[in-house]
Write a protein that holds these residues in place. Structure first.
Motif, PDB file in Angstrom:
ATOM      1  N   GLU B   1       0.828  -1.204   0.000  1.00  0.00           N
ATOM      2  CA  GLU B   1       0.000   0.000   0.000  1.00  0.00           C
ATOM      3  C   GLU B   1       0.866   1.259   0.000  1.00  0.00           C
ATOM      4  O   GLU B   1       1.856   1.328   0.721  1.00  0.00           O
ATOM      5  N   VAL B   2       0.490   2.227  -0.828  1.00  0.00           N
ATOM      6  CA  VAL B   2       1.240   3.482  -0.899  1.00  0.00           C
ATOM      7  C   VAL B   2       0.891   4.358   0.296  1.00  0.00           C
ATOM      8  O   VAL B   2      -0.276   4.632   0.567  1.00  0.00           O
ATOM      9  N   VAL B   3       1.905   4.784   1.026  1.00  0.00           N
ATOM     10  CA  VAL B   3       1.723   5.680   2.171  1.00  0.00           C
ATOM     11  C   VAL B   3       2.044   7.102   1.738  1.00  0.00           C
ATOM     12  O   VAL B   3       3.083   7.346   1.108  1.00  0.00           O
ATOM     13  N   LEU B   4       1.155   8.026   2.067  1.00  0.00           N
ATOM     14  CA  LEU B   4       1.339   9.431   1.721  1.00  0.00           C
ATOM     15  C   LEU B   4       1.703  10.221   2.972  1.00  0.00           C
ATOM     16  O   LEU B   4       1.010  10.149   3.979  1.00  0.00           O
ATOM     17  N   THR B   5       2.780  10.991   2.883  1.00  0.00           N
ATOM     18  CA  THR B   5       3.221  11.817   3.999  1.00  0.00           C
ATOM     19  C   THR B   5       3.096  13.278   3.607  1.00  0.00           C
ATOM     20  O   THR B   5       3.720  13.726   2.640  1.00  0.00           O
ATOM     21  N   GLN B   6       2.295  14.021   4.356  1.00  0.00           N
ATOM     22  CA  GLN B   6       2.079  15.425   4.061  1.00  0.00           C
ATOM     23  C   GLN B   6       2.897  16.301   5.014  1.00  0.00           C
ATOM     24  O   GLN B   6       3.057  15.982   6.188  1.00  0.00           O
ATOM     25  N   SER B   7       3.408  17.387   4.471  1.00  0.00           N
ATOM     26  CA  SER B   7       4.137  18.342   5.301  1.00  0.00           C
ATOM     27  C   SER B   7       3.912  19.754   4.776  1.00  0.00           C
ATOM     28  O   SER B   7       3.653  19.946   3.582  1.00  0.00           O
ATOM     29  N   PRO B   8       4.001  20.762   5.680  1.00  0.00           N
ATOM     30  CA  PRO B   8       4.100  20.562   7.129  1.00  0.00           C
ATOM     31  C   PRO B   8       2.758  20.112   7.707  1.00  0.00           C
ATOM     32  O   PRO B   8       1.765  20.071   6.978  1.00  0.00           O
ATOM     33  N   GLY B   9       2.738  19.827   8.981  1.00  0.00           N
ATOM     34  CA  GLY B   9       1.477  19.476   9.615  1.00  0.00           C
ATOM     35  C   GLY B   9       0.557  20.677   9.725  1.00  0.00           C
ATOM     36  O   GLY B   9      -0.659  20.566   9.544  1.00  0.00           O
ATOM     37  N   THR B  10       1.157  21.816  10.018  1.00  0.00           N
ATOM     38  CA  THR B  10       0.410  23.072  10.134  1.00  0.00           C
ATOM     39  C   THR B  10       1.188  24.170   9.452  1.00  0.00           C
ATOM     40  O   THR B  10       2.422  24.224   9.549  1.00  0.00           O
ATOM     41  N   LEU B  11       0.467  25.034   8.769  1.00  0.00           N
ATOM     42  CA  LEU B  11       1.054  26.163   8.062  1.00  0.00           C
ATOM     43  C   LEU B  11       0.323  27.416   8.558  1.00  0.00           C
ATOM     44  O   LEU B  11      -0.894  27.521   8.408  1.00  0.00           O
ATOM     45  N   SER B  12       1.074  28.329   9.162  1.00  0.00           N
ATOM     46  CA  SER B  12       0.483  29.563   9.692  1.00  0.00           C
ATOM     47  C   SER B  12       0.802  30.716   8.746  1.00  0.00           C
ATOM     48  O   SER B  12       1.957  31.108   8.598  1.00  0.00           O
ATOM     49  N   LEU B  13      -0.231  31.252   8.124  1.00  0.00           N
ATOM     50  CA  LEU B  13      -0.045  32.279   7.100  1.00  0.00           C
ATOM     51  C   LEU B  13      -1.113  33.348   7.226  1.00  0.00           C
ATOM     52  O   LEU B  13      -2.129  33.174   7.921  1.00  0.00           O
ATOM     53  N   SER B  14      -0.889  34.431   6.518  1.00  0.00           N
ATOM     54  CA  SER B  14      -1.848  35.542   6.499  1.00  0.00           C
ATOM     55  C   SER B  14      -2.544  35.594   5.138  1.00  0.00           C
ATOM     56  O   SER B  14      -1.992  35.125   4.135  1.00  0.00           O
ATOM     57  N   PRO B  15      -3.732  36.178   5.086  1.00  0.00           N
ATOM     58  CA  PRO B  15      -4.413  36.357   3.795  1.00  0.00           C
ATOM     59  C   PRO B  15      -3.507  37.092   2.812  1.00  0.00           C
ATOM     60  O   PRO B  15      -2.772  38.023   3.186  1.00  0.00           O
ATOM     61  N   GLY B  16      -3.552  36.657   1.566  1.00  0.00           N
ATOM     62  CA  GLY B  16      -2.716  37.257   0.534  1.00  0.00           C
ATOM     63  C   GLY B  16      -1.384  36.557   0.352  1.00  0.00           C
ATOM     64  O   GLY B  16      -0.734  36.740  -0.689  1.00  0.00           O
ATOM     65  N   GLU B  17      -0.971  35.765   1.335  1.00  0.00           N
ATOM     66  CA  GLU B  17       0.296  35.032   1.218  1.00  0.00           C
ATOM     67  C   GLU B  17       0.129  33.789   0.359  1.00  0.00           C
ATOM     68  O   GLU B  17      -0.982  33.314   0.106  1.00  0.00           O
ATOM     69  N   ARG B  18       1.268  33.236  -0.017  1.00  0.00           N
ATOM     70  CA  ARG B  18       1.309  32.026  -0.832  1.00  0.00           C
ATOM     71  C   ARG B  18       1.476  30.822   0.083  1.00  0.00           C
ATOM     72  O   ARG B  18       2.277  30.841   1.014  1.00  0.00           O
ATOM     73  N   ALA B  19       0.719  29.761  -0.196  1.00  0.00           N
ATOM     74  CA  ALA B  19       0.810  28.536   0.592  1.00  0.00           C
ATOM     75  C   ALA B  19       1.354  27.418  -0.292  1.00  0.00           C
ATOM     76  O   ALA B  19       0.864  27.218  -1.414  1.00  0.00           O
ATOM     77  N   THR B  20       2.337  26.703   0.217  1.00  0.00           N
ATOM     78  CA  THR B  20       2.916  25.573  -0.511  1.00  0.00           C
ATOM     79  C   THR B  20       2.852  24.341   0.380  1.00  0.00           C
ATOM     80  O   THR B  20       3.455  24.287   1.443  1.00  0.00           O
ATOM     81  N   LEU B  21       2.074  23.346  -0.061  1.00  0.00           N
ATOM     82  CA  LEU B  21       1.845  22.128   0.701  1.00  0.00           C
ATOM     83  C   LEU B  21       2.465  20.957  -0.043  1.00  0.00           C
ATOM     84  O   LEU B  21       2.336  20.850  -1.268  1.00  0.00           O
ATOM     85  N   SER B  22       3.068  20.046   0.714  1.00  0.00           N
ATOM     86  CA  SER B  22       3.781  18.921   0.108  1.00  0.00           C
ATOM     87  C   SER B  22       3.119  17.598   0.439  1.00  0.00           C
ATOM     88  O   SER B  22       2.575  17.404   1.536  1.00  0.00           O
ATOM     89  N   CYS B  23       3.198  16.688  -0.508  1.00  0.00           N
ATOM     90  CA  CYS B  23       2.701  15.327  -0.329  1.00  0.00           C
ATOM     91  C   CYS B  23       3.733  14.394  -0.951  1.00  0.00           C
ATOM     92  O   CYS B  23       4.014  14.488  -2.147  1.00  0.00           O
ATOM     93  N   ARG B  24       4.304  13.526  -0.137  1.00  0.00           N
ATOM     94  CA  ARG B  24       5.319  12.589  -0.617  1.00  0.00           C
ATOM     95  C   ARG B  24       4.812  11.167  -0.484  1.00  0.00           C
ATOM     96  O   ARG B  24       4.298  10.777   0.566  1.00  0.00           O
ATOM     97  N   ALA B  25       4.950  10.388  -1.545  1.00  0.00           N
ATOM     98  CA  ALA B  25       4.474   9.004  -1.564  1.00  0.00           C
ATOM     99  C   ALA B  25       5.623   8.034  -1.294  1.00  0.00           C
ATOM    100  O   ALA B  25       6.759   8.285  -1.676  1.00  0.00           O
ATOM    101  N   SER B  26       5.286   6.923  -0.651  1.00  0.00           N
ATOM    102  CA  SER B  26       6.300   5.919  -0.302  1.00  0.00           C
ATOM    103  C   SER B  26       6.806   5.159  -1.533  1.00  0.00           C
ATOM    104  O   SER B  26       7.858   4.523  -1.489  1.00  0.00           O
ATOM    105  N   GLN B  27       6.051   5.196  -2.605  1.00  0.00           N
ATOM    106  CA  GLN B  27       6.465   4.656  -3.890  1.00  0.00           C
ATOM    107  C   GLN B  27       5.775   5.461  -4.984  1.00  0.00           C
ATOM    108  O   GLN B  27       4.815   6.196  -4.709  1.00  0.00           O
ATOM    109  N   SER B  28       6.242   5.310  -6.182  1.00  0.00           N
ATOM    110  CA  SER B  28       5.727   6.114  -7.278  1.00  0.00           C
ATOM    111  C   SER B  28       4.214   5.925  -7.449  1.00  0.00           C
ATOM    112  O   SER B  28       3.717   4.788  -7.430  1.00  0.00           O
ATOM    113  N   VAL B  29       3.509   7.025  -7.607  1.00  0.00           N
ATOM    114  CA  VAL B  29       2.061   6.973  -7.807  1.00  0.00           C
ATOM    115  C   VAL B  29       1.778   6.707  -9.282  1.00  0.00           C
ATOM    116  O   VAL B  29       2.083   7.533 -10.152  1.00  0.00           O
TER     117      VAL B  29
END
Lengths: 120, 109
Positions: B1-29
């Motif tokens: 089974e492919v395990v997905l790891t997301q980071s960061p756990g929490t992202l603290s930002l203000s309106p208007g800022e850019r958000a970048t969220l990551s998702c890494r898979a344990s094997q190729s999707v």
């Protein structure tokens, strides 16, 4: 647009069977393009796919739940159902029904979810 | 089974800022069948991105997805007040099972 609605008891006693039904409206379950499935969510484990069913009747279950779960499809009522046997407190969760795209795995349509608590 | 790891756990930002969220898979999707969802309290998840980079009809273009193989990213170009929520990635390898990451919470700084 397509709508899904879960129904069933909100409280189930330990060791008994959890039974939920999903009624589909503004669309048909009689389609070969999609699976119809169940997903649950808990704070501890997050979102967990339980299983799904295809129009042919083929079913697919999470390996961890396979021994306790049955999903069925009723095309005449435009519904599909979940039965989970021998429940424990660990099965307390919000249960969602959903339409799953068989080709690319996207889940565009979800029910609103129903909270099921396992307690005596 | 492919395990997905997301980071960061929490992202603290203000309106208007850019958000970048990551998702890494344990094997190729397989097929890059990676989707992103937004969930607000008391609501079901909402599909934002499918097949790594495709937006369904009705999703604002400030949401974009990229990546392939094992590394995927969801970008929100400029945060709107309604974007503060939890975001999940989900993979599908062409056949069951469907698996989900544990989520990234985007919170107001």
């Amino acid at each position: 647009q397509l709508q899904l609605q879960e129904s069933g008891p909100g409280l189930v006693r330990p060791s008994e069977t959890l039974s939920l039904t999903c009624t589909v409206s503004r669309g048909s379950v009689s389609t070969t393009e999609f699976h119809w499935g169940w997903i649950r969510q808990t704070p501890e484990k997050g979102l967990e796919w339980i299983g799904s069913i295809y129009l042919s009747g083929s079913t697919y279950y999470s390996p961890s739940l396979e021994s306790r779960v049955t999903i069925s499809l009723d095309t005449s009522r435009n519904q599909f159902s979940l039965k989970m046997r021998s429940v424990t407190a660990a099965d307390t969760a919000r249960y969602y029904c959903a339409r799953l795209n068989w080709n690319d795995g996207r889940i565009r349509y979800w029910g609103q979810g129903t909270l099921v608590t396992v307690s005596s | 089974e492919v395990v997905l790891t997301q980071s960061p756990g929490t992202l603290s930002l203000s309106p208007g800022e850019r958000a970048t969220l990551s998702c890494r898979a344990s094997q190729s999707v397989r097929g890059n069948y990676l989707s992103w969802y937004q969930q607000k309290p008391g609501q079901a998840p909402r599909l934002l991105i499918y097949s790594a980079s495709n937006r369904p009809t009705g999703i604002p273009d400030r949401f974009s997805g990229s990546g392939s193989g094992t590394d995927f990213t969801l970008t929100i170009s400029r945060l709107e007040p309604e974007d503060f929520a939890v975001y999940y990635c989900q993979q599908y390898g062409g056949s069951p099972p469907w698996t989900f990451g544990r989520g990234t919470k985007v919170e107001l700084k």
